[in-house]
Design a protein around this motif. Structure first.
Motif, PDB file in Angstrom:
ATOM      1  N   VAL A   1       0.859  -1.194   0.000  1.00 15.51           N
ATOM      2  CA  VAL A   1       0.000   0.000   0.000  1.00 15.51           C
ATOM      3  C   VAL A   1       0.891   1.239   0.000  1.00 15.51           C
ATOM      4  CG1 VAL A   1      -1.715   1.313   1.300  1.00 15.51           C
ATOM      5  CG2 VAL A   1      -1.857  -1.195   1.200  1.00 15.51           C
ATOM      6  N   GLY A   2       0.595   2.169  -0.883  1.00 12.63           N
ATOM      7  CA  GLY A   2       1.393   3.371  -0.990  1.00 12.63           C
ATOM      8  C   GLY A   2       2.556   3.263  -1.954  1.00 12.63           C
ATOM      9  N   VAL A   3       2.665   2.119  -2.626  1.00  9.85           N
ATOM     10  CA  VAL A   3       3.740   1.899  -3.597  1.00  9.85           C
ATOM     11  C   VAL A   3       3.130   1.552  -4.945  1.00  9.85           C
ATOM     12  CG1 VAL A   3       5.816   0.571  -4.170  1.00  9.85           C
ATOM     13  CG2 VAL A   3       5.242   1.029  -1.766  1.00  9.85           C
ATOM     14  N   SER A   4       3.611   2.186  -5.987  1.00  6.35           N
ATOM     15  CA  SER A   4       3.179   1.859  -7.343  1.00  6.35           C
ATOM     16  C   SER A   4       4.402   1.563  -8.193  1.00  6.35           C
ATOM     17  CB  SER A   4       2.368   3.005  -7.959  1.00  6.35           C
ATOM     18  OG  SER A   4       3.134   4.199  -7.984  1.00  6.35           O
ATOM     19  N   GLY A   5       4.209   0.797  -9.262  1.00  7.47           N
ATOM     20  CA  GLY A   5       5.344   0.410 -10.086  1.00  7.47           C
ATOM     21  C   GLY A   5       5.033   0.444 -11.564  1.00  7.47           C
ATOM     22  N   GLN A   6       6.042   0.798 -12.342  1.00  6.95           N
ATOM     23  CA  GLN A   6       5.932   0.845 -13.786  1.00  6.95           C
ATOM     24  C   GLN A   6       7.064   0.025 -14.387  1.00  6.95           C
ATOM     25  OE1 GLN A   6       3.478   2.275 -15.563  1.00  6.95           O
ATOM     26  NE2 GLN A   6       4.369   1.562 -17.478  1.00  6.95           N
ATOM     27  N   PRO A   7       6.771  -1.001 -15.211  1.00  7.43           N
ATOM     28  CA  PRO A   7       7.854  -1.789 -15.803  1.00  7.43           C
ATOM     29  C   PRO A   7       8.747  -0.938 -16.697  1.00  7.43           C
ATOM     30  CG  PRO A   7       5.742  -2.917 -16.047  1.00  7.43           C
ATOM     31  CD  PRO A   7       5.437  -1.526 -15.580  1.00  7.43           C
ATOM     32  N   ILE A   8      10.052  -1.196 -16.639  1.00  6.17           N
ATOM     33  CA  ILE A   8      11.025  -0.509 -17.475  1.00  6.17           C
ATOM     34  C   ILE A   8      11.238  -1.325 -18.749  1.00  6.17           C
ATOM     35  CG2 ILE A   8      13.411   0.319 -17.618  1.00  6.17           C
ATOM     36  CD1 ILE A   8      13.363   0.488 -14.530  1.00  6.17           C
ATOM     37  N   PRO A   9      11.076  -0.737 -19.933  1.00  7.04           N
ATOM     38  CA  PRO A   9      11.312  -1.493 -21.166  1.00  7.04           C
ATOM     39  C   PRO A   9      12.795  -1.800 -21.320  1.00  7.04           C
ATOM     40  CG  PRO A   9      10.869   0.813 -21.673  1.00  7.04           C
ATOM     41  CD  PRO A   9      10.640   0.656 -20.203  1.00  7.04           C
ATOM     42  N   LYS A  10      13.128  -3.087 -21.494  1.00  4.94           N
ATOM     43  CA  LYS A  10      14.528  -3.523 -21.565  1.00  4.94           C
ATOM     44  C   LYS A  10      14.775  -4.228 -22.891  1.00  4.94           C
ATOM     45  CE  LYS A  10      13.782  -6.204 -18.102  1.00  4.94           C
ATOM     46  NZ  LYS A  10      13.927  -7.207 -17.013  1.00  4.94           N
ATOM     47  N   ILE A  11      16.022  -4.196 -23.344  1.00  8.28           N
ATOM     48  CA  ILE A  11      16.364  -4.918 -24.575  1.00  8.28           C
ATOM     49  C   ILE A  11      16.687  -6.380 -24.286  1.00  8.28           C
ATOM     50  CG2 ILE A  11      17.225  -2.827 -25.685  1.00  8.28           C
ATOM     51  CD1 ILE A  11      20.067  -3.879 -25.237  1.00  8.28           C
ATOM     52  N   GLY A  12      16.890  -6.714 -23.033  1.00  5.43           N
ATOM     53  CA  GLY A  12      17.198  -8.080 -22.659  1.00  5.43           C
ATOM     54  C   GLY A  12      16.813  -8.329 -21.221  1.00  5.43           C
ATOM     55  N   TYR A  13      17.426  -9.380 -20.612  1.00  2.57           N
ATOM     56  CA  TYR A  13      17.140  -9.736 -19.234  1.00  2.57           C
ATOM     57  C   TYR A  13      15.652  -9.992 -19.042  1.00  2.57           C
ATOM     58  CZ  TYR A  13      18.773  -9.875 -14.315  1.00  2.57           C
ATOM     59  OH  TYR A  13      19.143 -10.260 -13.048  1.00  2.57           O
ATOM     60  N   HIS A  14      15.071 -10.654 -20.069  1.00  2.00           N
ATOM     61  CA  HIS A  14      13.666 -11.001 -19.983  1.00  2.00           C
ATOM     62  C   HIS A  14      13.492 -12.228 -19.078  1.00  2.00           C
ATOM     63  CE1 HIS A  14      13.210  -7.997 -22.973  1.00  2.00           C
ATOM     64  NE2 HIS A  14      13.699  -8.717 -23.970  1.00  2.00           N
ATOM     65  N   GLY A  15      12.257 -12.593 -18.850  1.00  2.00           N
ATOM     66  CA  GLY A  15      11.962 -13.686 -17.933  1.00  2.00           C
ATOM     67  C   GLY A  15      11.357 -13.179 -16.644  1.00  2.00           C
ATOM     68  N   TRP A  16      11.582 -11.908 -16.370  1.00  2.00           N
ATOM     69  CA  TRP A  16      10.962 -11.219 -15.247  1.00  2.00           C
ATOM     70  C   TRP A  16      11.004  -9.726 -15.538  1.00  2.00           C
ATOM     71  CZ3 TRP A  16      14.846 -12.375 -10.657  1.00  2.00           C
ATOM     72  CH2 TRP A  16      16.142 -12.163 -11.095  1.00  2.00           C
ATOM     73  N   LYS A  17      10.256  -8.958 -14.769  1.00  2.11           N
ATOM     74  CA  LYS A  17      10.143  -7.529 -15.031  1.00  2.11           C
ATOM     75  C   LYS A  17      11.019  -6.728 -14.070  1.00  2.11           C
ATOM     76  CE  LYS A  17       5.412  -7.785 -16.854  1.00  2.11           C
ATOM     77  NZ  LYS A  17       3.996  -7.420 -16.616  1.00  2.11           N
ATOM     78  N   THR A  18      11.468  -5.600 -14.564  1.00  2.00           N
ATOM     79  CA  THR A  18      12.250  -4.662 -13.772  1.00  2.00           C
ATOM     80  C   THR A  18      11.456  -3.363 -13.666  1.00  2.00           C
ATOM     81  OG1 THR A  18      14.322  -5.652 -14.509  1.00  2.00           O
ATOM     82  CG2 THR A  18      14.434  -3.414 -13.624  1.00  2.00           C
ATOM     83  N   TYR A  19      11.367  -2.806 -12.467  1.00  2.00           N
ATOM     84  CA  TYR A  19      10.421  -1.724 -12.214  1.00  2.00           C
ATOM     85  C   TYR A  19      11.072  -0.411 -11.783  1.00  2.00           C
ATOM     86  CZ  TYR A  19       6.398  -4.835 -12.419  1.00  2.00           C
ATOM     87  OH  TYR A  19       5.420  -5.703 -12.855  1.00  2.00           O
ATOM     88  N   GLU A  20      10.354   0.662 -12.129  1.00  2.00           N
ATOM     89  CA  GLU A  20      10.516   1.940 -11.458  1.00  2.00           C
ATOM     90  C   GLU A  20       9.424   2.000 -10.403  1.00  2.00           C
ATOM     91  OE1 GLU A  20      10.731   6.768 -12.317  1.00  2.00           O
ATOM     92  OE2 GLU A  20      10.062   5.404 -13.910  1.00  2.00           O
ATOM     93  N   LEU A  21       9.797   2.292  -9.168  1.00  2.00           N
ATOM     94  CA  LEU A  21       8.843   2.296  -8.061  1.00  2.00           C
ATOM     95  C   LEU A  21       8.665   3.702  -7.509  1.00  2.00           C
ATOM     96  CD1 LEU A  21      10.092  -0.848  -6.066  1.00  2.00           C
ATOM     97  CD2 LEU A  21       8.242  -0.746  -7.756  1.00  2.00           C
ATOM     98  N   ALA A  22       7.445   3.996  -7.124  1.00  2.00           N
ATOM     99  CA  ALA A  22       7.143   5.276  -6.482  1.00  2.00           C
ATOM    100  C   ALA A  22       6.565   5.004  -5.095  1.00  2.00           C
ATOM    101  CB  ALA A  22       6.149   6.073  -7.322  1.00  2.00           C
ATOM    102  N   PHE A  23       7.183   5.574  -4.065  1.00  2.00           N
ATOM    103  CA  PHE A  23       6.727   5.423  -2.688  1.00  2.00           C
ATOM    104  C   PHE A  23       6.071   6.739  -2.263  1.00  2.00           C
ATOM    105  CE2 PHE A  23       9.985   2.335  -3.298  1.00  2.00           C
ATOM    106  CZ  PHE A  23       9.673   1.262  -2.470  1.00  2.00           C
ATOM    107  N   ASP A  24       4.794   6.683  -1.970  1.00  2.00           N
ATOM    108  CA  ASP A  24       4.017   7.873  -1.624  1.00  2.00           C
ATOM    109  C   ASP A  24       3.552   7.750  -0.176  1.00  2.00           C
ATOM    110  OD1 ASP A  24       2.575  10.190  -1.616  1.00  2.00           O
ATOM    111  OD2 ASP A  24       0.943   9.436  -2.886  1.00  2.00           O
ATOM    112  N   GLY A  25       4.468   7.996   0.753  1.00  2.00           N
ATOM    113  CA  GLY A  25       4.130   7.860   2.166  1.00  2.00           C
ATOM    114  C   GLY A  25       3.812   6.427   2.543  1.00  2.00           C
TER     115      GLY A  25
END
Length: 397
Positions: A206-230
């Motif tokens: 709760v209070g955290v949101s995430g956006q996947p980062i588009p990558k050219i490789g290292y697939h198989g799982w997602k890598t995120y930018e996270l935002a912590f809002d309190g």
């Protein structure tokens, strides 16, 4: 004529137990991981839960976890043997084992009994972590971390942004490096604390949101930018408040050995695929493996893979014996990563136009190898560490 020297005992790196572990990991990688990677990586798919569960059954997440806590109680040598084999098939699978082995001391728990129960689950791949340190403006310069955590009673309140958090969605908990002190008289790296967030798989706290980062490789799982809002989380009393920098630095040698193992696995995969292709592909009435240009490429590639592995084994031996090997760990991470990019690129060249398609795994190895020069400390950071160990720090610094 010189007398023939008496045979001396070998270092004994590859014991019968280690050979058995390597061969078991190799069979699993080639029979169960490689087909999944060949199918899912071209479509940027994620490794299935069933595959992760199978790795848990084989003990891959608990190699470094003590036996008394449900793990195998082995060392970095065995850990890196398995990582190389898994990465030969799919680097992401060679990477995910760190989500157990390197996280068992960072469990969010109220007491020792709960902690022990979760560590046992971790050793089986049923309770895994994700690490969040980097930020949009903070990478190698950890001292510039700005994501802030403030204490409110028995809780931490976290506000800010994080970048490059792989497996953030599917992990069971997050370890987030935050700034908890802004003392202007303290060193820049001081005042960083590891804050733990427990969560459900497939969700963010709760209070955290995430956006996947588009990558050219290292697939198989997602890598995120996270935002912590309190975002609030209990204070689990993990680690020393303000002491995260030293704790992270103390664990970098093992992480760099792991990256070297992954690099070697990628290079070996590309080498093996190029060898097979060179024997089958015919031009001018001959298999291209008859041509000196190709033969010399393969000879050089094989030599570089073996050289990197020999250095890695030395580093792992030192790690498992508690010896300081900061310089050697930086060397093997640097050399193996640079080697992997060269070897995978040469393999792609040997396959020619076929190598530039997604019909062959070599392009995957090539894309993933490029990342090894960047993450876990870039090649330039490793060169700086090595140079400082040889020459001392620059006077202007």
């Amino acid at each position: 004529m010189m007398d023939k020297p008496e045979p001396r005992p070998s270092p004994g790196y590859m014991t019968e137990e280690r050979i058995m572990i390597r061969d078991m990991a190799r069979e699993f990688a080639m029979q169960e991981v490689l087909p999944v990677a060949n199918r899912l990586d071209p479509e940027k798919g994620e490794m299935p839960d069933e595959l992760i569960a199978r790795m848990g059954e084989l003990g891959f997440f608990g190699i470094l976890i003590p036996e008394r806590l449900g793990g195998l109680g082995l060392g970095f040598f065995e850990y890196c043997l398995v990582a190389e084999e898994l990465s030969r098939a799919w680097m992401s699978v060679g990477s995910i084992i760190a989500r157990g082995n390197m996280f068992y001391t960072a469990i969010p728990a109220k007491d020792d009994a709960e902690r022990a129960e979760k560590i046992r689950a971790m050793a089986q791949g049923r309770y895994l972590g994700a690490f969040s340190m980097s930020e949009p403006s903070a990478g190698s310069d950890m001292a510039s971390i700005a994501c802030r955590a403030e204490r409110d009673g028995d809780e931490w309140i976290v506000t800010g942004s994080k970048y490059w958090c792989t497996f953030a969605d599917r992990a069971d908990f997050l370890q987030v490096i935050c700034r908890t002190s802004h003392d202007p008289d303290a060193p820049r790296w001081a005042g960083l604390t590891a804050i733990l967030f427990e969560k459900s798989r497939g969700e963010f706290p709760v209070g955290v949101s995430g956006q996947p980062i588009p990558k050219i490789g290292y697939h198989g799982w997602k890598t995120y930018e996270l935002a912590f809002d309190g975002a609030r989380t209990p204070d689990y009393g993990f680690g020393e408040v303000g002491g995260a920098f030293k704790a992270i630095v103390s664990g970098l040698e093992g992480a760099r050995a792991h990256t070297a193992a992954r690099s070697i696995g990628l290079a070996r995969g590309a080498l093996e695929d190029a060898l097979d292709y060179a024997k089958e592909r015919e031009q001018f009435g001959h298999p291209i493996s008859d041509f000196q240009a190709i033969r010399f490429k393969l000879a050089t590639m094989a030599t570089e893979v073996e050289a990197a592995r020999a250095l890695l084994w030395q580093v792992c031996h030192k790690l498992d014996n508690g010896e300081n090997c900061a310089r050697e760990a930086a060397m093997v991470k640097y050399y193996a990563a640079e080697m992997a990019e060269r070897v995978t690129s040469e393999a792609l060249q040997i396959l020619g136009g076929a190598g530039y398609t997604t019909l062959y795994a070599v392009e995957r190895h090539w894309r993933d190898a490029r990342l090894t020069k960047i993450f876990e400390g870039s090649s330039e950071i490793q060169q700086r560490i090595i140079a400082d160990s040889l020459l001392g720090k620059p006077k202007h610094a």
